[in-house]
Design a protein around this motif. Structure first.
Motif, mmCIF file in Angstrom:
data_model
loop_
_atom_site.group_PDB
_atom_site.id
_atom_site.type_symbol
_atom_site.label_atom_id
_atom_site.label_comp_id
_atom_site.label_asym_id
_atom_site.label_seq_id
_atom_site.Cartn_x
_atom_site.Cartn_y
_atom_site.Cartn_z
ATOM 1 N N TYR A 1 -58.066 -19.931 -0.576
ATOM 2 C CA TYR A 1 -57.638 -18.996 -1.620
ATOM 3 C C TYR A 1 -56.129 -18.904 -1.639
ATOM 4 O O TYR A 1 -55.482 -18.999 -0.604
ATOM 5 N N PRO A 2 -55.595 -18.666 -2.782
ATOM 6 C CA PRO A 2 -54.163 -18.393 -2.824
ATOM 7 C C PRO A 2 -53.884 -17.080 -2.123
ATOM 8 O O PRO A 2 -54.759 -16.232 -1.983
ATOM 9 N N SER B 1 -55.735 -5.854 -3.112
ATOM 10 C CA SER B 1 -54.521 -6.045 -3.898
ATOM 11 C C SER B 1 -54.807 -5.999 -5.383
ATOM 12 O O SER B 1 -53.909 -5.782 -6.175
ATOM 13 N N SER C 1 -48.097 0.048 -11.031
ATOM 14 C CA SER C 1 -48.971 0.447 -9.938
ATOM 15 C C SER C 1 -48.515 -0.253 -8.654
ATOM 16 O O SER C 1 -48.117 -1.415 -8.682
ATOM 17 N N PRO C 2 -48.547 0.464 -7.529
ATOM 18 C CA PRO C 2 -48.053 -0.142 -6.280
ATOM 19 C C PRO C 2 -48.852 -1.382 -5.876
ATOM 20 O O PRO C 2 -48.326 -2.269 -5.208
ATOM 21 N N PRO D 1 -42.767 0.740 -4.555
ATOM 22 C CA PRO D 1 -42.704 1.203 -5.940
ATOM 23 C C PRO D 1 -43.112 2.673 -6.048
ATOM 24 O O PRO D 1 -43.868 3.168 -5.218
ATOM 25 N N MET D 2 -42.617 3.284 -7.035
ATOM 26 C CA MET D 2 -42.978 4.680 -7.247
ATOM 27 C C MET D 2 -44.341 4.732 -7.889
ATOM 28 O O MET D 2 -44.871 3.741 -8.347
ATOM 29 N N PHE E 1 -43.249 -5.789 -2.107
ATOM 30 C CA PHE E 1 -42.681 -4.900 -3.125
ATOM 31 C C PHE E 1 -41.767 -3.881 -2.495
ATOM 32 O O PHE E 1 -42.087 -3.323 -1.468
ATOM 33 N N ILE F 1 -50.072 -3.607 -7.862
ATOM 34 C CA ILE F 1 -50.132 -4.618 -8.926
ATOM 35 C C ILE F 1 -49.781 -6.010 -8.391
ATOM 36 O O ILE F 1 -48.903 -6.183 -7.554
ATOM 37 N N VAL F 2 -50.532 -6.971 -8.831
ATOM 38 C CA VAL F 2 -50.273 -8.357 -8.471
ATOM 39 C C VAL F 2 -49.463 -8.961 -9.597
ATOM 40 O O VAL F 2 -49.835 -8.840 -10.758
ATOM 41 N N MET F 3 -48.363 -9.586 -9.235
ATOM 42 C CA MET F 3 -47.527 -10.139 -10.292
ATOM 43 C C MET F 3 -47.453 -11.650 -10.203
ATOM 44 O O MET F 3 -47.420 -12.222 -9.111
ATOM 45 N N VAL G 1 -52.439 -13.494 -1.376
ATOM 46 C CA VAL G 1 -52.180 -12.243 -2.065
ATOM 47 C C VAL G 1 -50.828 -11.722 -1.612
ATOM 48 O O VAL G 1 -50.540 -11.715 -0.429
ATOM 49 N N PRO G 2 -50.016 -11.326 -2.526
ATOM 50 C CA PRO G 2 -48.751 -10.742 -2.082
ATOM 51 C C PRO G 2 -49.028 -9.432 -1.366
ATOM 52 O O PRO G 2 -49.725 -8.572 -1.883
ATOM 53 N N VAL H 1 -59.947 -15.785 -8.558
ATOM 54 C CA VAL H 1 -60.293 -15.906 -7.152
ATOM 55 C C VAL H 1 -59.834 -14.656 -6.398
ATOM 56 O O VAL H 1 -60.550 -14.114 -5.567
ATOM 57 N N GLU H 2 -58.647 -14.199 -6.764
ATOM 58 C CA GLU H 2 -58.122 -12.982 -6.173
ATOM 59 C C GLU H 2 -59.084 -11.822 -6.305
ATOM 60 O O GLU H 2 -59.354 -11.078 -5.376
ATOM 61 N N GLU I 1 -62.022 -12.126 -4.197
ATOM 62 C CA GLU I 1 -61.708 -11.930 -2.788
ATOM 63 C C GLU I 1 -61.476 -10.456 -2.471
ATOM 64 O O GLU I 1 -61.979 -9.928 -1.490
ATOM 65 N N SER J 1 -47.079 5.134 -10.478
ATOM 66 C CA SER J 1 -46.993 4.651 -11.855
ATOM 67 C C SER J 1 -46.863 5.830 -12.809
ATOM 68 O O SER J 1 -47.838 6.405 -13.235
ATOM 69 N N ARG K 1 -53.765 -7.398 5.498
ATOM 70 C CA ARG K 1 -54.151 -7.531 4.119
ATOM 71 C C ARG K 1 -53.949 -6.231 3.345
ATOM 72 O O ARG K 1 -53.694 -6.245 2.161
#
Ligand SMILES: Nc1nc2c(ncn2[C@@H]2O[C@H](COP(=O)(O)OP(=O)(O)OP(=O)(O)O)[C@@H](O)[C@H]2O)c(=O)[nH]1
Ligand SMILES: [Mg+2]
Lengths: 682, 223
Positions: free
Chosen positions: A14-15, B18, B137-138, A26-27, A23, B140-142, A17-18, B193-194, B197, A29, B14
């Motif tokens: 899988y790729p 996410s 949103s904290p 972040p505040m 980040f 959020i996946v970008m 996940v960040p 896929v994200e 997962e 939303s 993790r």
């Protein structure tokens, strides 16, 4: 072929996940309220400029005259044929004679500046190069020095070609428009020159969007366009131009601004409140200015449309701009008079150009009424009932439309929708399913509403308007509900059928009208088998009736017959549209009484029009039609409209005009006496 | 050179899922919903990317978007798990910038698009990244997407710049072409896929050998 570079796979396939560390914390939303945030966007977009525009009225009057001359009167001057070779010179003396303010009609705040142009009127559309040269010669010398001095005093971007300050439009004659098969006010002049040819060829389908972007006021083709529309700011910054690139037209725009300021300045007393409209005539050209606070709108046209029509078109153009931005743009100009508005209107060329195109074909643009898709009464009732359901759940307006025709329309409580707003809204192109801020200028020019738009099929769309920016998912649910009901009750298939069948055909005007209370009045299209209609093809309806248009005053609605053979082509339709527009303007002149009729015969048509307090009828007949028969036919048309009113009109909606003085009268008379208030006799 | 892509480095822990499961709470192991928003300058090709993904088409005369348009696309797995993408295709025109929070609020995924032939659009993309870091949103996946990769000869933003910026900001990066369809499915595959997962981490036996091919999920084994 590009090399494929797939996502880098990770060990587990899988790729990645960040992670949270990706980040900078972040505040939460926080949702910015759309109204305030849009305001601040406008504000921040405005940069401060300490130098407001110089007041052009400080300039000597003759200077402005000269500007006026060189910019507008040159409409009728001709171009240097070989201008690459000629020295920068020559504004025709013949064009610059004098500009006198002849009349001011303060009562309606319209100023008419008549510019007396000494020039040779030329009716030929297809004038040859030889004629062009001749005109130059009659122009002679003189005058030019003054014009150029004037230009430099005003510090208007001086044109760098001998022609660039001139606006040489095409003369509008009926033959001119007939030479133009596109339904557009394109160049209608055919020359041997090679550049025009591409523009003249006719186009069957009008494609929205800006053309001729490569043009500017120095291009000959630009100056030959029959109808220009400009929007500019009071500091002379271009905002929109129908033809050519706004940015390249900065110099021209500044010239327009100078002229408007000059004309404005002469009437400063009345300039304090309300909008101002001006008309400048220059030969065959009319230049109409509409001043809306910091926004100036200008139409330069040689189409011979009445002033009132052009003024109405500018009003709609302004309305379209307000629909996109709200009137709060004015604030940007308060902060910075030199504010550049073009970025705010990015991508809206197509909206403006389709509106301007509709001035050529859509009667709603001058009737200030909307039209309905003909439908059986129960079908429209069913559609209205389901829209009413959602209107009760917090939707301000629910509108079901098919192209520019209304299927049904419901407003919450007292809210009523102005026909002009509907026109502008339906002209504002949106995609299959969207949610956008829009402003209804006649409803509230200062505030955004949110429009949920969903296309139910290629032509039919539902618009749900709300004041809440959060309503998307609610509106989406409403739509799903509405769509399901419309499908189940066959409304959508009826809509499609009506689109194919059309509404009122002149061939179907009942020849012997049954008395009003008589037997079952025929439903639209049911009493006319296709073959009968076919037999009439080419001859129109009874007694030479070619077309009609009926506007119900209380309903804010109109109905027009389908176009058929004598008025079959777009060119013929546009000509009739213009003829209706003209006669409409003449019927709505001052001194308009409760009953008025007009019978007008020319080489194209007999136009008969009948205006009462309750309705207006415009009918076009064969030019050889008999007057008495035409009158009788008009009565039959009115009777027919009455007979089928519940199929062609949306009854029971709250029309905008109810909320005026007429409300009591309306309740007293409608619907019984609403449609026919008399019998036409001439 | 051609299309490039990268993914950010994985961090040790993790953390919470996410991809937030969406405000509608309709997600379960079998039916996932992902709210996705596209942001970026006008004309970079957002609408074309969505159209390519949802309908497999490319419209060279694509109209400027007003406000935002909403599209959805559901992808089904063979084991009847579905992922529904609810896509907000926003308008890149300046006048709508202030309204962006309407659309990105609650979004699980933000796709920030620029045009590889336009440095201005790359700068605008960085503006959106900052805006989302501040107000999104904290969780959020970008993803940073360099579109119009078919216009190699007019490229002005090197792929390395995109990769570098994306890595610094913990984003996915990919170059796409809505015109040729290059990497379009791969882009959405990431989120697909994200979402599986993150929402179905309990499904230990999720088939690893699945790939999106032309928007249709096929089992690679079967190919
Ligand atoms: N060559 C090439 N052109 C593309 C590509 N994607 C989009 N375009 C073109 O770019 C133009 C703009 O595309 P859109 O998808 O409408 O742009 P957008 O980002 O949605 O713009 P806004 O709606 O104004 O925010 C269109 O003319 C497309 O034909 C691509 O991958 N390659
Ligand atoms: Mg778009």
């Amino acid at each position: 072929m590009l090399p494929k570079c797939p996502i880098v796979p990770r060990a587990n396939g899988y790729p990645i996940v960040p992670g949270a560390c990706g980040f900078p914390s972040p505040m939460a939303s926080d949702s910015v309220s759309p109204s305030s945030s849009s305001d601040s966007a406008y504000d921040s977009a405005a940069y401060q400029n300490p130098n407001p525009n110089p007041n052009p009225s400080d300039k000597p009057i003759n200077a402005i005259d000269g500007q006026l001359m060189s910019s507008l009167v040159l409409a009728d001057s001709t171009d240097s044929v070989n201008h690459e070779e000629g020295p920068p010179s020559s504004v025709n003396e013949g064009d610059i004679v004098d500009a006198n303010v002849l009349a001011s009609e303060e009562s309606d705040r319209t100023v008419m500046v008549e510019v007396d142009v000494r020039e040779e009127e030329e009716e030929e559309v297809q004038r040859s190069e030889a004629v062009v040269v001749e005109e130059r010669e009659t122009g002679g010398g003189g005058g030019e020095g003054e014009v150029w001095r004037v230009n430099s005093e005003l510090e208007v971007d001086a044109p760098d070609s001998p022609n660039s300050s001139g606006y040489a439009g095409e003369r509008g004659t009926s033959s001119a428009s007939s030479a133009c098969g596109t339904g557009e006010d394109d160049i209608c002049q055919v020359r041997d020159g090679d550049f025009v040819n591409g523009v003249v060829e006719s186009q069957a389908v009008w494609i929205p969007g800006k053309r001729h972007v490569d043009e500017d006021d120095a291009s000959m083709s630009w100056r030959q366009r029959k109808k220009h529309f400009f929007i500019l700011s009071h500091s002379g910054k271009p905002i929109y131009s129908r033809h050519g690139d706004e940015h390249k037209l900065a110099g021209f725009s500044a010239t327009l601004q100078a002229i408007i300021s000059f004309v404005e300045n002469g009437y400063a007393d009345e300039a304090n409140n309300g909008d101002r409209v001006k008309l400048v005539r220059a030969g065959k050209h009319q230049v109409v200015f509409l001043v809306k606070g910091p926004i100036y709108l200008v139409c330069i046209s040689c189409t011979e449309e009445p002033f009132e029509s052009l003024r109405g078109q500018l009003e709609l153009l302004y309305g379209q701009m307000i629909l996109i931005l709200t009137k709060s743009v004015n604030r940007c100009f308060e902060k910075n008079p030199k504010f550049d508005m073009t970025p705010l209107l990015g991508g809206t060329d197509v909206v403006f150009s389709s509106l301007i195109h509709s001035f050529n074909w859509n009667p709603a643009t001058f009737l200030h009424a909307y039209t309905c898709l003909p439908l059986a009464y129960p079908t429209r009732q069913a559609a209205g009932a389901i829209l009413q359901d959602v209107a009760d759940s917090g939707v301000l307006f629910a509108i079901l439309m098919c192209k520019h025709k209304v299927v049904s329309l419901v407003g919450a409580q007292k809210a009523s929708l102005h026909p002009d707003d509907m026109l502008l809204l339906s002209n504002f192109v949106m995609t299959s399913e969207s949610f956008s801020p829009i402003c209804l200028p006649r409803y509230n020019p200062m505030a955004f509403l949110y429009a949920y738009v969903h296309y139910l099929d290629a032509n039919t769309y539902l618009m749900l308007l709300t004041t809440s920016s959060d309503a998307f998912y609610h509106l989406k649910e409403c739509r799903l509900h509405i769509e399901a009901v419309l499908l189940k009750s066959n409304v959508l298939s009826e809509v499609q059928r009506s689109m194919l069948d059309g509404g009122m055909h002149v061939e179907d005007v009942p020849v012997d009208p049954s008395p009003r209370s008589g037997s079952a009045s025929p439903h639209l299209g049911q009493h006319s088998p296709e073959r009968v209609r076919e037999a009439y093809t080419g001859t129109g309806g009874p007694c030479g009736l070619w077309h009609f248009m009926y506007r119900s005053i209380y309903l804010d609605q109109y109905v027009s017959s389908e176009f058929s053979s004598p008025i079959g082509t777009p060119k013929q339709q546009k000509r009739l549209h213009r003829a209706y527009q003209k006669i409409y303007a003449s019927m709505h002149d001052k001194g308009f009484g409760p009953h008025r009729t007009q019978f007008r015969r020319d080489e194209n048509y007999v136009l008969l029009c009948w205006v009462t307090q309750d309705f207006e009828l415009y009918a076009a007949f064969d030019p050889l039609a008999d007057k008495a028969l035409a009158i009788r036919t008009c009565n039959r048309v009115c009777q027919w409209v009455k007979d089928v009113e519940n199929e062609i009109f949306l009854l029971g909606a709250s029309p905008f005009s109810w909320w005026g003085k007429r409300i009591e009268k309306c309740f007293a008379e409608w619907p019984v006496g609403g449609l026919i208030a008399g019998h036409l006799r001439l | 050179m051609g299309c490039a892509s990268s993914v950010p480095d994985r961090t040790a822990s993790r953390g919470p899922s996410s991809l937030n499961p969406g405000s509608e709470g309709a997600n379960d192991a079998k039916n996932l919903k992902v709210k996705l928003v596209l942001l970026g300058d006008s004309g970079v090709g957002k609408s074309c990317i969505v159209l390519r993904f949802v309908r497999g088409q490319f419209d060279p005369t694509s109209k400027v978007t007003v406000g935002a348009s909403f599209l959805s696309q559901t992808i089904a797995l063979q084991d009847s798990t579905t992922v529904k993408f609810e896509i907000w295709d926003t308008a890149g025109q300046e006048r709508y910038a202030a309204l962006a929070p309407l659309y990105y609020r609650g979004a699980a995924v933000a796709v920030i698009v620029y045009d590889i032939t336009s440095p201005e659009s790359f700068a605008k993309a960085q503006y959106w990244v900052k805006e989302l870091q501040k107000h999104g949103s904290p969780d959020i996946v970008m993803a940073l997407v360099g579109n119009k990769a078919d216009l190699q000869d007019r490229r002005e933003v090197p792929a390395e710049n995109g990769i570098e910026y994306a890595e610094k900001n913990g984003m996915f990066f990919i170059e796409t072409s809505a015109k040729t369809a290059d990497n379009i499915n791969q882009l959405f595959e990431v989120f697909f896929v994200e979402s599986i997962e993150s929402c179905c981490s309990h499904m230990a036996s999720f088939p690893l050998n699945m790939k999106l091919v032309g928007c249709v999920l096929v089992d690679l084994v079967a190919l």
